[in-house]
Design an enzyme around this catalytic site. Structure first.
Site, PDB file in Angstrom:
ATOM      1  N   CYS A 120       0.861  -1.182   0.000  1.00 22.54           N
ATOM      2  CA  CYS A 120       0.000   0.000   0.000  1.00 22.54           C
ATOM      3  C   CYS A 120       0.898   1.233   0.000  1.00 22.54           C
ATOM      4  O   CYS A 120       2.129   1.133   0.103  1.00 22.54           O
ATOM      5  CB  CYS A 120      -0.931  -0.015   1.212  1.00 22.54           C
ATOM      6  SG  CYS A 120      -2.356   1.099   1.028  1.00 22.54           S
ATOM      7  N   CYS A 122      -0.207   4.199   1.878  1.00 20.83           N
ATOM      8  CA  CYS A 122      -0.633   5.154   2.906  1.00 20.83           C
ATOM      9  C   CYS A 122       0.453   5.491   3.914  1.00 20.83           C
ATOM     10  O   CYS A 122       0.550   6.635   4.370  1.00 20.83           O
ATOM     11  CB  CYS A 122      -1.894   4.663   3.603  1.00 20.83           C
ATOM     12  SG  CYS A 122      -1.735   3.056   4.392  1.00 20.83           S
ATOM     13  N   CYS A 130      -4.093   6.117   0.278  1.00 22.75           N
ATOM     14  CA  CYS A 130      -3.559   4.882  -0.292  1.00 22.75           C
ATOM     15  C   CYS A 130      -3.278   4.981  -1.789  1.00 22.75           C
ATOM     16  O   CYS A 130      -3.110   3.944  -2.457  1.00 22.75           O
ATOM     17  CB  CYS A 130      -4.529   3.731  -0.024  1.00 22.75           C
ATOM     18  SG  CYS A 130      -4.861   3.468   1.728  1.00 22.75           S
ATOM     19  N   LYS A 201     -12.314  -4.959   2.494  1.00 27.21           N
ATOM     20  CA  LYS A 201     -11.703  -4.090   3.499  1.00 27.21           C
ATOM     21  C   LYS A 201     -12.616  -2.886   3.720  1.00 27.21           C
ATOM     22  O   LYS A 201     -12.856  -2.095   2.806  1.00 27.21           O
ATOM     23  CB  LYS A 201     -10.318  -3.638   3.055  1.00 27.21           C
ATOM     24  CG  LYS A 201      -9.605  -2.760   4.085  1.00 27.21           C
ATOM     25  CD  LYS A 201      -8.220  -2.363   3.596  1.00 27.21           C
ATOM     26  CE  LYS A 201      -7.502  -1.485   4.594  1.00 27.21           C
ATOM     27  NZ  LYS A 201      -6.167  -1.066   4.120  1.00 27.21           N
ATOM     28  N   ARG A 211      -3.219   2.937  12.907  1.00 28.92           N
ATOM     29  CA  ARG A 211      -2.778   4.187  12.276  1.00 28.92           C
ATOM     30  C   ARG A 211      -1.712   4.882  13.112  1.00 28.92           C
ATOM     31  O   ARG A 211      -0.848   5.568  12.575  1.00 28.92           O
ATOM     32  CB  ARG A 211      -3.982   5.091  12.017  1.00 28.92           C
ATOM     33  CG  ARG A 211      -4.859   4.524  10.899  1.00 28.92           C
ATOM     34  CD  ARG A 211      -6.105   5.309  10.632  1.00 28.92           C
ATOM     35  NE  ARG A 211      -6.848   4.687   9.533  1.00 28.92           N
ATOM     36  CZ  ARG A 211      -8.075   5.025   9.183  1.00 28.92           C
ATOM     37  NH1 ARG A 211      -8.697   5.991   9.823  1.00 28.92           N
ATOM     38  NH2 ARG A 211      -8.675   4.402   8.180  1.00 28.92           N
ATOM     39  N   ARG A 223     -11.152   7.638   4.073  1.00 25.89           N
ATOM     40  CA  ARG A 223     -10.903   6.664   3.009  1.00 25.89           C
ATOM     41  C   ARG A 223     -12.183   6.011   2.506  1.00 25.89           C
ATOM     42  O   ARG A 223     -12.157   4.927   1.926  1.00 25.89           O
ATOM     43  CB  ARG A 223      -9.912   5.604   3.519  1.00 25.89           C
ATOM     44  CG  ARG A 223      -8.545   6.203   3.822  1.00 25.89           C
ATOM     45  CD  ARG A 223      -7.612   5.210   4.482  1.00 25.89           C
ATOM     46  NE  ARG A 223      -6.306   5.848   4.703  1.00 25.89           N
ATOM     47  CZ  ARG A 223      -5.438   5.467   5.619  1.00 25.89           C
ATOM     48  NH1 ARG A 223      -5.721   4.444   6.406  1.00 25.89           N
ATOM     49  NH2 ARG A 223      -4.281   6.089   5.764  1.00 25.89           N
ATOM     50  N   GLU A 239     -16.836  -7.486  -4.522  1.00 21.13           N
ATOM     51  CA  GLU A 239     -15.409  -7.193  -4.430  1.00 21.13           C
ATOM     52  C   GLU A 239     -14.593  -8.484  -4.474  1.00 21.13           C
ATOM     53  O   GLU A 239     -13.580  -8.575  -5.177  1.00 21.13           O
ATOM     54  CB  GLU A 239     -15.114  -6.442  -3.129  1.00 21.13           C
ATOM     55  CG  GLU A 239     -15.538  -4.983  -3.125  1.00 21.13           C
ATOM     56  CD  GLU A 239     -14.538  -4.087  -3.840  1.00 21.13           C
ATOM     57  OE1 GLU A 239     -13.563  -4.596  -4.432  1.00 21.13           O
ATOM     58  OE2 GLU A 239     -14.725  -2.856  -3.797  1.00 21.13           O
ATOM     59  N   LYS A 254     -11.389  -7.839   6.314  1.00 20.20           N
ATOM     60  CA  LYS A 254     -10.793  -6.942   7.302  1.00 20.20           C
ATOM     61  C   LYS A 254     -11.745  -5.781   7.575  1.00 20.20           C
ATOM     62  O   LYS A 254     -12.145  -5.106   6.624  1.00 20.20           O
ATOM     63  CB  LYS A 254      -9.447  -6.405   6.779  1.00 20.20           C
ATOM     64  CG  LYS A 254      -8.748  -5.452   7.740  1.00 20.20           C
ATOM     65  CD  LYS A 254      -7.474  -4.876   7.153  1.00 20.20           C
ATOM     66  CE  LYS A 254      -6.814  -3.933   8.149  1.00 20.20           C
ATOM     67  NZ  LYS A 254      -5.595  -3.299   7.597  1.00 20.20           N
ATOM     68  N   SER A 280      -6.264  -4.057  14.794  1.00 16.15           N
ATOM     69  CA  SER A 280      -5.624  -3.427  15.948  1.00 16.15           C
ATOM     70  C   SER A 280      -6.583  -3.111  17.088  1.00 16.15           C
ATOM     71  O   SER A 280      -6.267  -3.370  18.256  1.00 16.15           O
ATOM     72  CB  SER A 280      -4.886  -2.166  15.511  1.00 16.15           C
ATOM     73  OG  SER A 280      -5.777  -1.246  14.889  1.00 16.15           O
ATOM     74  N   TYR A 319      -2.408  -9.882  16.066  1.00 16.14           N
ATOM     75  CA  TYR A 319      -1.359  -9.419  16.968  1.00 16.14           C
ATOM     76  C   TYR A 319      -1.263 -10.318  18.202  1.00 16.14           C
ATOM     77  O   TYR A 319      -0.315 -10.204  18.972  1.00 16.14           O
ATOM     78  CB  TYR A 319      -1.625  -7.968  17.370  1.00 16.14           C
ATOM     79  CG  TYR A 319      -1.738  -7.052  16.174  1.00 16.14           C
ATOM     80  CD1 TYR A 319      -0.608  -6.578  15.530  1.00 16.14           C
ATOM     81  CD2 TYR A 319      -2.993  -6.698  15.652  1.00 16.14           C
ATOM     82  CE1 TYR A 319      -0.706  -5.765  14.407  1.00 16.14           C
ATOM     83  CE2 TYR A 319      -3.101  -5.894  14.526  1.00 16.14           C
ATOM     84  CZ  TYR A 319      -1.962  -5.431  13.909  1.00 16.14           C
ATOM     85  OH  TYR A 319      -2.067  -4.633  12.790  1.00 16.14           O
TER      86      TYR A 319
END
Length: 330
Positions: A120, A122, A130, A201, A211, A223, A239, A254, A280, A319
């Protein structure tokens, strides 16, 4: 015929019996661990909104990678935090960019690790979007240009493959990005490199801590013109269908936690490996509640992982991967 002939509790009487009939399991091979790598030396800085997750400089990467390998995790998703940003995100496709340097270093230390490169712009653009931004003075608005952005994303993907990435994971949500990257990789001689597409997404509130981690917050606007509306499910199937036709090798949803219905729908409709991204804020909310003593962290995390798998995910980007890997060993 029902109760008292049918008693479903018969199969729940002991831990061994429950293990015997368990329908869904999480294994170490399901896990992909994201890492954040930055320029400089001597850097191991904890991300304030993501306890236990760090920025690493290249010179301190070896210790982190050894822990990952020792835990049995085989796949990592690499995010780069650059020291240079400009309007076109040129450090994203620089042969000496942070993702490229990190990939080469990882392959030197642990060539068996599967390196997935986030593709990406961004993190690398000074505006935080992006793609390429065009300012229309007459309309007094800024637009992210689709086809012009594709050219830079292709350059980024090829440079990541040249550096040794095993999988290219484009996360930009431009129309046609899978086709453009597939064509670019093939023409550059990387026809064997698979594409893990961020197919579905959403423009989600669950990305806030990331971020901060990636230094990628947009400097203006949002976005929503390229990431999806969280209200739309049928659009998600369109998509994903587009990405399948364009040559994707993996599909992704996501965020994951609030979109398990779409994980299930994609699983039912498509045969490609399906990835759930446990993002996150999903991580940070659990960590924050656990730090307050409000929840059983391990129980919550493992139940969530089972939920992703039961919904139909084959792989989980999380994570929590190191925590889950430790618990699976016990």
């Amino acid at each position: 015929m029902a109760f008292p002939i049918i008693r479903n509790r018969r199969l729940r009487g002991s831990a061994a019996l429950r293990n015997l009939v368990r329908e869904t399991n999480v294994t170490i091979h399901d896990l992909i661990y994201p890492i954040f790598i930055t320029h400089g030396t001597g850097i191991k800085d904890e991300i304030s909104s993501m306890p236990g997750v760090y920025h690493y400089s290249l010179d301190l990467l070896e210790e982190e990678l050894q822990e990952i390998v020792d835990l049995g995790i085989q796949s990592i998703l690499v995010f780069g935090v650059p020291d240079h940003k400009d309007a076109h995100g040129s450090s994203a496709y620089d042969a000496h960019g942070i993702v490229q340097q990190a990939t080469r270093r990882i392959k030197e230390l642990h060539p068996q690790l599967v390196v997935i490169a986030d593709t990406c712009l961004c993190q690398f653009t000074d505006h935080g979007h992006c793609g390429v931004v065009h300012f229309d003075e007459q309309k007094q608005r800024a637009d992210v240009l689709n086809d012009e952005s594709l050219e830079l994303l292709v350059r980024t993907a090829v440079s990541q493959a040249e550096a040794g990435a095993d999988i290219i994971a484009p996360s930009n949500m431009m129309d046609g990005f899978v086709y453009a990257i597939r064509q670019g990789l093939d023409e550059a001689g990387y026809d064997q490199i698979p594409i893990m597409s961020y197919s579905v997404k959403f423009a989600s509130a669950f990305y806030g801590p990331f971020r901060e981690a990636a230094h990628s917050a947009p400097q203006f606007g949002d976005r929503k013109t390229y990431q999806m509306d969280p209200a739309n499910g049928r659009e998600a199937l369109r998509e994903a269908q587009s990405d399948v036709l364009e040559g994707a090798d993996f599909l992704m949803v996501k965020p994951a936690l609030a979109y398990m219905d779409l994980i299930r729908q994609l699983r039912d409709q498509f045969d490609l490996p399906l990835v759930a991204y446990n993002v996150s804020a999903e991580y940070s909310m659990v960590k924050a509640a656990a730090m307050q003593g409000w929840i059983d962290e391990r129980a919550i995390i493992m139940e969530t992982m089972i939920g992703f798998k039961r919904a139909g995910a084959d792989l989980i980007i999380t994570y929590f991967a190191k925590d889950v890997a430790r618990w699976l060993r016990e």
